[in-house]
Design a protein around this motif. Structure first.
Motif, short mmCIF file in Angstrom:
data_model
loop_
_atom_site.label_atom_id
_atom_site.label_comp_id
_atom_site.label_asym_id
_atom_site.label_seq_id
_atom_site.Cartn_x
_atom_site.Cartn_y
_atom_site.Cartn_z
N LEU A 129 0.82 -1.21 0.00
CA LEU A 129 0.00 0.00 0.00
C LEU A 129 0.86 1.26 0.00
CD1 LEU A 129 -2.82 -1.03 2.50
CD2 LEU A 129 -3.00 -0.81 0.02
N ARG A 130 1.96 1.20 0.72
CA ARG A 130 2.84 2.37 0.73
C ARG A 130 3.37 2.66 -0.66
NH1 ARG A 130 8.17 3.21 4.60
NH2 ARG A 130 8.51 5.41 4.10
N ILE A 131 3.77 1.63 -1.37
CA ILE A 131 4.27 1.81 -2.73
C ILE A 131 3.14 2.25 -3.66
CG2 ILE A 131 5.26 0.59 -4.71
CD1 ILE A 131 6.79 -1.15 -2.73
N TYR A 132 1.96 1.65 -3.48
CA TYR A 132 0.83 2.00 -4.35
C TYR A 132 0.48 3.48 -4.25
CZ TYR A 132 -4.07 2.58 -5.65
OH TYR A 132 -5.24 3.04 -6.18
N TYR A 133 0.38 4.00 -3.03
CA TYR A 133 0.03 5.41 -2.86
C TYR A 133 1.14 6.34 -3.32
CZ TYR A 133 -4.27 4.33 -0.43
OH TYR A 133 -5.53 3.88 -0.13
N ALA A 134 2.38 5.85 -3.34
CA ALA A 134 3.48 6.69 -3.79
C ALA A 134 3.53 6.81 -5.31
CB ALA A 134 4.81 6.13 -3.27
N VAL A 135 3.00 5.81 -6.04
CA VAL A 135 3.15 5.81 -7.50
C VAL A 135 1.83 6.04 -8.23
CG1 VAL A 135 5.07 4.19 -7.27
CG2 VAL A 135 2.80 3.30 -7.80
N LYS A 136 0.70 5.97 -7.56
CA LYS A 136 -0.59 5.97 -8.27
C LYS A 136 -0.89 7.28 -8.99
CE LYS A 136 -3.67 7.35 -4.46
NZ LYS A 136 -4.37 8.43 -5.18
N ASP A 137 -0.26 8.39 -8.56
CA ASP A 137 -0.52 9.67 -9.20
C ASP A 137 0.54 10.04 -10.23
OD1 ASP A 137 -2.87 10.17 -7.75
OD2 ASP A 137 -1.73 10.93 -6.04
N ARG A 138 1.48 9.16 -10.47
CA ARG A 138 2.47 9.43 -11.52
C ARG A 138 1.79 9.33 -12.89
NH1 ARG A 138 7.93 9.08 -9.52
NH2 ARG A 138 8.66 8.71 -11.65
N PRO A 139 2.32 10.01 -13.90
CA PRO A 139 1.61 10.10 -15.19
C PRO A 139 1.20 8.75 -15.77
CG PRO A 139 3.44 11.63 -15.14
CD PRO A 139 3.56 10.82 -13.89
N SER A 195 9.18 -0.09 -11.50
CA SER A 195 10.57 -0.17 -11.08
C SER A 195 11.21 1.22 -11.03
CB SER A 195 11.35 -1.08 -12.03
OG SER A 195 10.78 -2.37 -12.09
N ARG A 196 10.97 1.99 -12.07
CA ARG A 196 11.53 3.34 -12.12
C ARG A 196 10.94 4.21 -11.01
NH1 ARG A 196 10.40 6.19 -17.62
NH2 ARG A 196 11.95 4.67 -18.32
N SER A 197 9.64 4.09 -10.76
CA SER A 197 8.99 4.92 -9.75
C SER A 197 9.48 4.59 -8.35
CB SER A 197 7.47 4.74 -9.83
OG SER A 197 6.98 5.09 -11.11
N ILE A 198 9.66 3.28 -8.06
CA ILE A 198 10.12 2.89 -6.73
C ILE A 198 11.53 3.41 -6.47
CG2 ILE A 198 10.81 0.90 -5.33
CD1 ILE A 198 8.46 -0.62 -6.42
N VAL A 199 12.39 3.30 -7.47
CA VAL A 199 13.76 3.80 -7.29
C VAL A 199 13.74 5.32 -7.10
CG1 VAL A 199 15.99 4.08 -8.43
CG2 VAL A 199 14.79 1.89 -8.56
N ASP A 200 12.91 6.03 -7.87
CA ASP A 200 12.85 7.49 -7.75
C ASP A 200 12.28 7.91 -6.40
OD1 ASP A 200 13.90 7.67 -10.26
OD2 ASP A 200 11.98 8.07 -11.26
N GLU A 201 11.23 7.22 -5.94
CA GLU A 201 10.53 7.63 -4.73
C GLU A 201 11.27 7.22 -3.46
OE1 GLU A 201 7.77 9.39 -4.27
OE2 GLU A 201 7.30 9.71 -6.39
N PHE A 202 11.78 5.98 -3.44
CA PHE A 202 12.32 5.44 -2.20
C PHE A 202 13.83 5.28 -2.20
CE2 PHE A 202 7.97 3.81 -2.61
CZ PHE A 202 7.43 4.25 -1.41
N GLY A 203 14.45 5.38 -3.36
CA GLY A 203 15.90 5.24 -3.40
C GLY A 203 16.63 6.25 -2.53
#
Length: 246
Positions: free
Chosen positions: A103-113, A168-176
């Protein structure tokens, strides 16, 4: 239109405690997967690039996105006040992460384009971002063919493949920056102090090599990832402290 049972504040979700070692492992694994996709993309230079919907191509299948979204809610998150069909243990076994991390990952990426809800070229609503994130996680977890999730998430193989790349790109950008970074001076001082108390003065962390078997390794890469036991593995070298902070 069905209400989104997961439509709550992202800030409230991010405030919930999440196992640091699990989140760190997810980011590290996803970063390795992202580098692998970049390598594949370089090897495909010269091929015909994806051009989307053009006249003369066969029509898209009628997948009924709403039924796929309904199935995801019913099975893993609960629908209309009913508990989900599969409990927390089933969720973690199938997605390889606890529900809180997902859920944490979902809410972090769901508003990306790429994942945001919008109208496609045919003036119809696109699939819900939850469907794309679920399909991408199942693809990463099992290493199966992209269209294996089509019957459940109601998404095409191409959409699932693009979702994996963008996730994959979003997780690295958000949480890396938060989980894969050098320690700050204050953090380093605390780490050295703890290790000195344990009888290891001057020790910053422990080096560990993890061998992850790659069951679906591409034939072109078989020699690069072939170990002495005849299996294809990916070696991940990490330095971490006693709290598994990489």
């Amino acid at each position: 239109m069905m209400d989104d049972p997961l439509d709550v504040s992202a800030d409230a979700l991010l405030a919930d405690p999440v196992d640091g070692e699990v989140a760190t492992a997810v980011v590290a694994h996803t970063q390795a997967l992202w580098f692998h996709h970049r390598r594949l993309r370089r090897s495909r230079i010269g091929r015909r690039r994806y051009i989307g919907s053009v006249p003369g191509r066969r029509p898209n299948k009628h997948r009924d996105f709403l039924s796929g979204l309904h199935a995801v809610f019913r099975d893993y998150f609960g629908l209309n006040g009913a508990p989900p069909v599969y409990d927390e243990a089933d969720f973690e076994r199938r997605f390889r992460v606890p529900r809180s991390v997902f859920l944490r990952i979902y809410y972090a990426v769901k508003d990306r384009p790429f994942f945001s809800k919008r109208i496609n070229a045919t003036d119809r609503p696109r699939a819900h971002p939850l469907q794309m994130v679920v399909a991408a996680f199942r693809f990463i977890s099992y290493g199966e063919a992209p269209d294996r999730t089509d019957e459940f998430a109601r998404l095409s193989a191409l959409t699932i493949t693009m979702s994996v790349r963008e996730l994959s790109r979003s997780i690295v950008d958000e949480f890396g920056p938060a989980y894969l970074r050098p320690p700050t001076p204050s953090e380093l001082e605390r780490i050295l102090e703890r290790n000195a108390q344990r009888g290891l003065p001057g020790c910053m962390g422990s080096l560990d090599c993890s061998h992850w078997e790659w069951s679906n390794c591409l034939k072109a890469f078989a020699g690069m990832y072939h170990n002495r036991h005849g299996k294809r593995t990916v070696v991940m070298e990490t330095v971490c402290d006693e709290y598994l902070w990489i």
